[in-house]
Design a protein around this motif. Structure first.
Motif, mmCIF file in Angstrom:
data_model
loop_
_atom_site.group_PDB
_atom_site.id
_atom_site.type_symbol
_atom_site.label_atom_id
_atom_site.label_comp_id
_atom_site.label_asym_id
_atom_site.label_seq_id
_atom_site.Cartn_x
_atom_site.Cartn_y
_atom_site.Cartn_z
ATOM 1 N N ASP A 78 0.834 -1.205 0.000
ATOM 2 C CA ASP A 78 0.000 0.000 0.000
ATOM 3 C C ASP A 78 0.872 1.261 0.000
ATOM 4 O O ASP A 78 1.943 1.295 0.605
ATOM 5 N N THR A 79 0.388 2.297 -0.659
ATOM 6 C CA THR A 79 1.035 3.605 -0.627
ATOM 7 C C THR A 79 0.479 4.363 0.569
ATOM 8 O O THR A 79 -0.725 4.411 0.778
ATOM 9 N N ILE A 80 1.372 4.939 1.367
ATOM 10 C CA ILE A 80 0.966 5.594 2.614
ATOM 11 C C ILE A 80 1.709 6.926 2.765
ATOM 12 O O ILE A 80 2.658 7.198 2.036
ATOM 13 N N ILE A 81 1.248 7.726 3.730
ATOM 14 C CA ILE A 81 1.960 8.936 4.127
ATOM 15 C C ILE A 81 2.531 8.687 5.510
ATOM 16 O O ILE A 81 1.827 8.208 6.406
ATOM 17 N N ILE A 82 3.813 9.027 5.685
ATOM 18 C CA ILE A 82 4.474 8.841 6.979
ATOM 19 C C ILE A 82 5.025 10.165 7.482
ATOM 20 O O ILE A 82 5.238 11.099 6.708
ATOM 21 N N VAL A 83 5.261 10.214 8.804
ATOM 22 C CA VAL A 83 5.938 11.344 9.441
ATOM 23 C C VAL A 83 7.087 10.766 10.257
ATOM 24 O O VAL A 83 6.856 10.106 11.271
ATOM 25 N N PRO A 84 8.347 10.950 9.818
ATOM 26 C CA PRO A 84 9.486 10.432 10.590
ATOM 27 C C PRO A 84 9.570 11.100 11.955
ATOM 28 O O PRO A 84 9.262 12.278 12.110
ATOM 29 N N TRP A 85 10.001 10.308 12.940
ATOM 30 C CA TRP A 85 10.159 10.838 14.288
ATOM 31 C C TRP A 85 11.381 11.744 14.341
ATOM 32 O O TRP A 85 12.436 11.420 13.798
ATOM 33 N N SER A 86 11.261 12.864 15.026
ATOM 34 C CA SER A 86 12.386 13.792 15.145
ATOM 35 C C SER A 86 13.327 13.394 16.278
ATOM 36 O O SER A 86 14.488 13.781 16.279
ATOM 37 N N PHE A 87 12.853 12.570 17.210
ATOM 38 C CA PHE A 87 13.644 12.233 18.387
ATOM 39 C C PHE A 87 14.270 10.844 18.328
ATOM 40 O O PHE A 87 15.058 10.490 19.190
ATOM 41 N N GLN A 88 13.937 10.039 17.316
ATOM 42 C CA GLN A 88 14.527 8.708 17.194
ATOM 43 C C GLN A 88 14.607 8.336 15.713
ATOM 44 O O GLN A 88 13.596 8.293 15.023
ATOM 45 N N GLU A 89 15.811 8.084 15.239
ATOM 46 C CA GLU A 89 15.986 7.764 13.827
ATOM 47 C C GLU A 89 15.516 6.353 13.538
ATOM 48 O O GLU A 89 15.573 5.468 14.392
ATOM 49 N N GLY A 90 15.021 6.150 12.329
ATOM 50 C CA GLY A 90 14.610 4.819 11.905
ATOM 51 C C GLY A 90 13.174 4.472 12.244
ATOM 52 O O GLY A 90 12.737 3.358 11.995
ATOM 53 N N LYS A 91 12.423 5.422 12.820
ATOM 54 C CA LYS A 91 11.023 5.164 13.159
ATOM 55 C C LYS A 91 10.136 6.287 12.628
ATOM 56 O O LYS A 91 10.596 7.409 12.422
ATOM 57 N N CYS A 92 8.854 5.954 12.419
ATOM 58 C CA CYS A 92 7.929 6.946 11.876
ATOM 59 C C CYS A 92 6.500 6.587 12.270
ATOM 60 O O CYS A 92 6.232 5.474 12.727
ATOM 61 N N ASP A 93 5.600 7.541 12.078
ATOM 62 C CA ASP A 93 4.170 7.333 12.267
ATOM 63 C C ASP A 93 3.514 7.244 10.903
ATOM 64 O O ASP A 93 3.854 8.003 9.990
#
Length: 112
Positions: A78-93
């Motif tokens: 699936d194509t999605i929109i993500i927001v990378p976390w600013s306080f931990q690299e390698g993770k996103c919402d």
């Protein structure tokens, strides 16, 4: 007042088509000021976690936010929109999932 509501409700045609015969598609685009970006869901890990690959090639661990968790099922590919976390690299919402016609529209208009 009731006539006003009926008139507006009648003006909105859910089966509207473009002049070339394709259906009208409304698409939400990522908001750059909020650091949102396109991504593709890769692997399901359970407990609302998914490996996602952003369009710049970075693989992140995505977490499905509560608002979308209850409303939309996300599958691999699936194509999605993500927001990378600013306080931990390698993770996103993960905040939004595109349907097939929306993804086709994005490809046709060269957003992805």
């Amino acid at each position: 007042m009731a006539d006003f509501r009926k008139k507006n409700a009648q003006e909105v045609n859910l089966n509207a088509t473009n002049p070339d015969g394709t259906p009208v598609v409304r698409v939400r685009l990522p908001k750059k000021w909020n650091n949102e970006q396109f991504a593709i869901a890769q692997t399901m890990h359970g407990a609302n976690h998914i490996s996602v690959r952003s369009l710049d090639g970075v693989t992140l661990m995505g977490r499905i936010k509560g608002k979308i968790k209850k409303r939309a099922w996300i599958r691999e590919g699936d194509t999605i929109i993500i927001v990378p976390w600013s306080f931990q690299e390698g993770k996103c919402d993960i905040i939004y999932r595109y349907l097939k016609p929306q993804t086709d529209w994005l490809r046709k208009n060269r957003y992805i």
